[in-house]
Motif scaffolding. Sequence first.
Motif, short mmCIF file in Angstrom:
data_model
loop_
_atom_site.label_atom_id
_atom_site.label_comp_id
_atom_site.label_asym_id
_atom_site.label_seq_id
_atom_site.Cartn_x
_atom_site.Cartn_y
_atom_site.Cartn_z
N ASP A 65 -6.15 -0.58 -4.85
CA ASP A 65 -5.34 -1.17 -3.46
C ASP A 65 -6.38 -2.32 -3.07
O ASP A 65 -7.58 -1.83 -2.35
CB ASP A 65 -5.15 -0.05 -2.40
CG ASP A 65 -4.41 -0.95 -1.56
OD1 ASP A 65 -4.04 -1.98 -1.34
OD2 ASP A 65 -3.80 0.22 -0.51
N GLU A 66 -6.04 -3.45 -3.38
CA GLU A 66 -7.03 -4.57 -3.04
C GLU A 66 -8.29 -4.57 -3.29
O GLU A 66 -9.38 -4.26 -2.56
CB GLU A 66 -6.82 -5.04 -1.57
CG GLU A 66 -5.39 -5.29 -1.05
CD GLU A 66 -5.37 -5.87 0.24
OE1 GLU A 66 -6.14 -6.65 0.89
OE2 GLU A 66 -4.52 -5.41 0.93
N SER A 90 0.84 -1.19 0.06
CA SER A 90 -0.04 0.13 -0.18
C SER A 90 0.88 1.29 -0.08
O SER A 90 0.48 2.44 -0.63
CB SER A 90 -0.96 0.08 1.41
OG SER A 90 -1.78 -1.14 1.22
MG MG Z 1 -2.23 -2.63 2.17
#
Ligand code: MG
Lengths: 233, 409
Positions: A166-167, A45
Amino acid sequence: MLEIKQLHKSYPIGDSSLHVLKGIDLSVKEGELVAIMGSSGSGKSTLLNIIGMLDEADEGSYVLDGVPIKNLNEKKAAVYRNKFLGFIFQSFNLINYKNAVENVSLPLYYQGLGRKERQEKALFHLGKVGLKDWAKHLPNELSGGQKQRVAIARALAAEPKLLLADEPTGALDTKTSYEIMDFIQELNDEGKTILIVTHEEDIANMCKRVVRLKDGVIMEDKFVNQVRAAQYV
Amino acid sequence: MFDLDLWREIFQSISKNKLRSLLSGFTVSFAILLFTLLFGIANGLENTFNGFFKDDAQNSIFIRPGKTTKPHKGFKAGRKIQFKNEDYEYLKNDFGNKVQYITSRVYKNFMASYKNEKNTYSIRAVHPDHQYLEKTLVYEGRYISAKDLEEESKVVVIGRLVEEDLFMKTVALGKYINLGGIQYKVVGVYRDDGGDNEERMIYMPISTAQKIYGNNDYVDQINMTYNPAMSYNEALSFSKLLTKKLKERFDVAPKDQSAVRVRNMAEASKNVNQMTTVLSVLIIIIGMGTLIAGIVGIANIMIFVVKERTKELGIRKALGATPKSIVTMIMLESVLVTSLAGYFGLLVGMGLLELIGDSLKEYFITNPSVSTNLIVGATIILIIAGAIAGYVPAKRAASIKPIVALRDE
Ligand SMILES: [Mg+2]
Ligand SMILES: Nc1ncnc2c1ncn2[C@@H]1O[C@H](COP(=O)(O)OP(=O)(O)OP(=O)(O)O)[C@@H](O)[C@H]1O
């Protein structure tokens, strides 16, 4: 598209500091679909946020689309974020008191577009993610998958050069995840450069390239045979 | 520059977050409500005190005779002092331009009647100057004149309410009313701001009254106004001089306080003015305190609001909001909420004052109200307060890195 050299990042923790990124070299060309993997806390991240100009690196160089990103003032950063970058977050990050179409319009508002044009463009992108009929619904009236699609429509609305996720499937079940991935693959087919942080191998295999982080450095960086998500949906 | 889209954003944020907006507005409304009430009541008190003097000229001196309390120059205590026309002449002529207007008064009480209507009224027999001393406003006909005094004419000037009582909506001017068996011609009708009692009086020439009722030259009281060019201290020493001279004139002991009573309104009005000033200052301090409490309240709430919105602001920044646009948005929202809520409080306060205003008379509060100046001032203060209350937290929010704002807790 983007060129990163010897990137370092540490977070101060109390008196000491936590060295999260320890010299990352990464270069991504236009039209790539890259998965960033690694164990929890490996700095995925952090890297994505620096690429997205949501955070700043301590050391190293970062050039985005020919523009060196260094010591940008907030105003310039805002303009770049608005023009170059689209974000998709694990927790969607929709504004809860705005309905779907208003959420999608927001980056266009910050681009300074007129109300009618915003409305048209937002509806068009909502249509692309298949949610035209849900335009007037508030986020809490939507399912997780629908929320993520609204978020994707919002990220696309500004027509960014680089999409950062992000995910994006982190909060979704497998089936919905594949739908979202199918959608992301389509976008990539149209030529959009996309970076995805993920934990899941199957999601990573739906990308064209996988970068693995470990202990703050890139441990592995390889091209993979893309698995099409369409076959699962 | 008017940015419709920006205002749309702000309206949406306010209306879609009703509870938050209401809570922040409530503090301000309440502070302004208190502020308005306090100032209204302060004004009401001031109006009452000023009303005490409205009736009479502020530079009046009243001189009344009484009884001696001390023996002096061979006279025993308990002697009654009687003013006469010569005393009036003495006061009028011996003090040069220090005396502005002067009149004697003789008091009588008579049953007055016109046709079948009758009522008892106080009669004041006076000199023409009396009109200026009492601020009598003759709106029909004329006042008692010097010629009336000379000719001892049987004329009267009656109050508005006397006309209303006796003449039953017909015109009194030129008609004759009966006072204790004698017919008097009504030559004037007057108003007086001193209240109903002052408008239930009948004025007649002093010479007429002296001639008809007792055939003497007795005077009950002498009123005058001193030259308004005199300072407060000059006025005080003038009334001291008058007291001294009159005591000598009537062979009264210098320490005798009740034989000749000289009352200078300058003293009384100075005391009351001081009191109202103290009161106003007190109220202003309390009012400002309330206002400041309100401003602190809104500032606190704005800090909370911005905290609550940190994530939203982070999203906006990720989507390309500049720090300036964030500060502007939050500040304007704060200004809008503060102004609307403040205005609401002001209206409620003014409404309340209007509603309960009349029932407060017995607490010495007359016409409690707030002035336009105060309203404009309060509005400006509100807008500035809203801007400041919004600016500090907005500035801080705008400088937070988006990643910090976006982090899930
Ligand atoms: Mg992360
Ligand atoms: N603002 C911060 N202050 C201090 N430490 C931080 C901060 N942000 C991240 N970290 C730490 O840096 C390390 C890397 O965090 P990062 O969020 O990049 O990990 P990640 O690879 O995305 O993990 P996950 O898969 O769990 O999301 C972690 O140990 C985290 O605790």
